[in-house]
Every structure is written in C-alpha cells, then in structure tokens.
Motif scaffolding. Structure first.
Motif, mmCIF file in Angstrom:
data_model
loop_
_atom_site.group_PDB
_atom_site.id
_atom_site.type_symbol
_atom_site.label_atom_id
_atom_site.label_comp_id
_atom_site.label_asym_id
_atom_site.label_seq_id
_atom_site.Cartn_x
_atom_site.Cartn_y
_atom_site.Cartn_z
ATOM 1 N N LEU A 4 43.475 38.635 32.534
ATOM 2 C CA LEU A 4 44.155 39.683 33.252
ATOM 3 C C LEU A 4 43.461 38.751 34.557
ATOM 4 O O LEU A 4 42.639 38.726 34.569
ATOM 5 C CB LEU A 4 43.626 40.778 33.137
ATOM 6 C CG LEU A 4 44.553 41.942 31.942
ATOM 7 C CD1 LEU A 4 43.937 43.020 32.103
ATOM 8 C CD2 LEU A 4 45.866 41.051 31.603
ATOM 9 N N LEU A 6 42.340 40.957 37.671
ATOM 10 C CA LEU A 6 42.370 42.132 37.813
ATOM 11 C C LEU A 6 41.368 42.613 38.857
ATOM 12 O O LEU A 6 40.297 42.412 39.047
ATOM 13 C CB LEU A 6 41.216 42.963 36.408
ATOM 14 C CG LEU A 6 40.786 44.589 36.568
ATOM 15 C CD1 LEU A 6 42.159 44.997 36.503
ATOM 16 C CD2 LEU A 6 40.180 44.442 35.141
ATOM 17 N N ALA A 23 36.746 43.643 30.726
ATOM 18 C CA ALA A 23 38.007 43.177 31.039
ATOM 19 C C ALA A 23 38.058 41.816 29.485
ATOM 20 O O ALA A 23 37.000 41.235 29.589
ATOM 21 C CB ALA A 23 37.772 42.298 32.367
ATOM 22 N N SER A 27 39.294 36.658 31.625
ATOM 23 C CA SER A 27 40.058 37.010 33.088
ATOM 24 C C SER A 27 39.490 36.582 34.753
ATOM 25 O O SER A 27 38.448 36.455 35.016
ATOM 26 C CB SER A 27 39.767 39.091 33.194
ATOM 27 O OG SER A 27 41.035 39.229 31.752
ATOM 28 N N LEU A 203 42.358 48.997 29.685
ATOM 29 C CA LEU A 203 42.948 47.805 29.957
ATOM 30 C C LEU A 203 43.864 47.314 28.895
ATOM 31 O O LEU A 203 45.027 46.903 28.995
ATOM 32 C CB LEU A 203 41.442 47.026 29.451
ATOM 33 C CG LEU A 203 40.731 46.737 30.743
ATOM 34 C CD1 LEU A 203 38.277 46.873 29.943
ATOM 35 C CD2 LEU A 203 40.900 46.325 31.896
ATOM 36 N N ALA A 206 47.081 47.796 30.344
ATOM 37 C CA ALA A 206 47.234 46.972 31.916
ATOM 38 C C ALA A 206 47.644 45.695 30.599
ATOM 39 O O ALA A 206 48.967 45.352 31.047
ATOM 40 C CB ALA A 206 46.072 46.820 32.469
#
Length: 299
Positions: A4, A6, A23, A27, A203, A206
C-alpha cells in the motif's frame, strides 16, 4: 498482503505505530504525529495527501485516520479542541480524499452509544453519546460518511498498546507498584482491544478496499473478542504481571465519579466484521497474554 501507499495521521500514537510497523512488505508508509500533520489545518491535510500520491510509485493509496483527541474527561471542558480534532479533522481529510479519489478509513469509538442497551451494539443501533468525547467522535463519523469520499468508519473500544503512556494496562501496572489495594469499577462492560490486533484488522480491511473488494457496509465494529468489566480487565492484568489479582477490588461507577460519563455497556457486536468476511480479532484474554509475551509495558 497487498503493498500500500499508506498515510496514517496520528502515526505516533499506540495504534498509529502498530499500523506503520505492520504495513505489508513493499508499502510506502507515512505515519506523522500531530506536530507534523495537524488534521485541523486544511493546508497540512492537502499537502499530506498529495505527498502520499507523489510517493506512491504506482501503489494503491489509502488513508487510515488514527488521529484523535482521546482525553475523555478533559474534553468536557475543552470541547472546542476536541471538536476540532475529532470532528473537523475527519471532515477535512474526507474532503481531500474525495477530491483525490483516495479511500479513507476513519477509526471511531464505542462511546458514540449511550451504553444502556442490554446486549451488544450493532452498527445500525441508535447512537446517543453521553460525553463530549463521544459527541465529537460521532461528528467525525457523520462528516466522513456524508463527504462523498470512498470511506469506512471502524468503531473499536478499550484500546491498549505498547506505545504511549495513556492506556488502561499501563495505568494498572503503575498503580500495582504504588498501592496494595486497587478499586476498579465493575459496572461498565466492554471488550479490551490490543492495538496490534486492531492494526492487523484495519490493514486487512485496507487491503480489501484497495483491491476493489471493500465491504458494502460502511460502518464496522472491530474489537477484541468477548467482554469483561474494567474490574475483570484489571484482575487479568495482575495475573499476567504475576501479582495477586485479589488485590483488585470491585467498586461502582458512583463510587469513582469522573467528569465524563462512561457507557455502562460498551460491548460492540462483531457481526458486521464477520459478515464482511474479515478476520475476527482474537479473544481479549488471549490477546492480553500475547501482549505481555511480546512486551512488558513500563509503569
């Protein structure tokens, strides 16, 4: 898990730090604290979201807002600041996310409910905050959901983690070293939630969102499994500490008055989370043991 781009406002708090640490590999993560990103300032929010997009490098962007004014009692006399952070901050984030087509996850609280229901609260139960803090968090929910952004609200409860100093576990550990007997309220029920487990859940959500598989339900509940009282929670902390849990004695809320009224029942139903196909958080008691195995919060 999907890598991601983020952005985590409130990134230096207990939940923010866990989100950044967990994460997915690969990411791009920006987890600023309030000194770096003041969510009440439109210019700062625009700069942060645009910076995320510039750094994304093709990764799907998403914002998880962990920034909040969480001083529940202080909010009773400092409502302007509380409203600014908890209400206006999410409104600004949502507006910028909507204009940039960046999805947003807003973290909210059990305190949006009055606490007078007999059973666990479902996502569509009537809200009715009993405190200024709850009112400000509810204002944030409304702002996000009405913004036109691709947004979800995740309510949680009784969060504790390794970072920071202002959580129930660390308070009990400190008091255990200062007092022989502790009186803890036994007429407020809820679900203790380890911030590391909550971060993993957020997460997962997400990842689902950025791959186009986000839940249809825009309000979700995510807490540690099961329920207890603050008294039961305190006894469990003593057990993990290796101290005598009988040093913890029950009392009523009336015997321990606070400026802000707390909900007698803060239990949030896990049905919305399960129905969305998301992984349930482990039982709260199991999580507490895991938390102590991984870190010992300092008094």
């Amino acid at each position: 898990m999907t890598a991601l781009a983020l952005l985590v406002p409130g990134g230096t708090g207990q939940l923010g730090r866990d989100l950044a640490a967990q994460a997915p590999d690969g990411s791009v993560v920006h987890a600023p604290g309030s000194k770096e990103l003041d969510v009440t300032q439109a210019g700062s929010v625009v700069q942060a979201v645009d910076g995320l997009l510039a750094a994304a490098g093709g990764l799907p962007p998403i914002v998880i807002n962990a920034a909040a004014y969480t001083a529940v009692d202080a909010a009773e006399d400092d409502r302007n600041t509380a409203y600014s952070v908890n209400g206006d901050g999410p409104r600004l984030l949502a507006a910028v996310c909507a204009s940039r087509q960046v999805p947003l996850v807003q973290v909210s609280t059990d305190y949006v409910f009055a606490g007078d229901k007999a059973g666990a609260y479902e996502v569509d139960d009537e809200v009715g905050p009993a405190s200024v803090y709850g009112l400000t968090k509810l204002a944030g929910e409304f702002s996000v959901l009405r913004s036109g952004a691709d947004a979800w609200v995740v309510r949680t409860a009784w969060v504790y983690g390794a970072s920071g100093s202002a959580n129930f576990v660390k308070s009990i550990l400190r008091l255990a070293g200062e007092r022989e007997i502790l009186s803890v309220v036994d007429d407020q029920r809820g679900s203790p939630t380890w911030s590391s487990d909550l971060a993993a859940g957020l997460l997962e959500l997400a990842g689902r969102i950025v791959t186009g598989d986000g839940p249809q339900a825009r309000v979700l509940h995510c807490t540690g499994g099961g329920e207890t009282t603050w008294y039961g929670f305190a006894r469990a902390i003593f057990e993990e500490l290796g101290a005598d849990p009988d040093r913890v004695k029950p009392c009523t809320s009336a015997e321990f008055p606070r400026p802000a009224k707390r909900p007698a029942n803060s239990v949030l139903s896990p049905a919305s989370w399960a129905n969305a196909g998301l992984t349930p958080l482990r039982p709260w008691r199991e999580a507490l043991t895991k938390a102590f195995a991984g870190f010992k919060p300092n008094p």
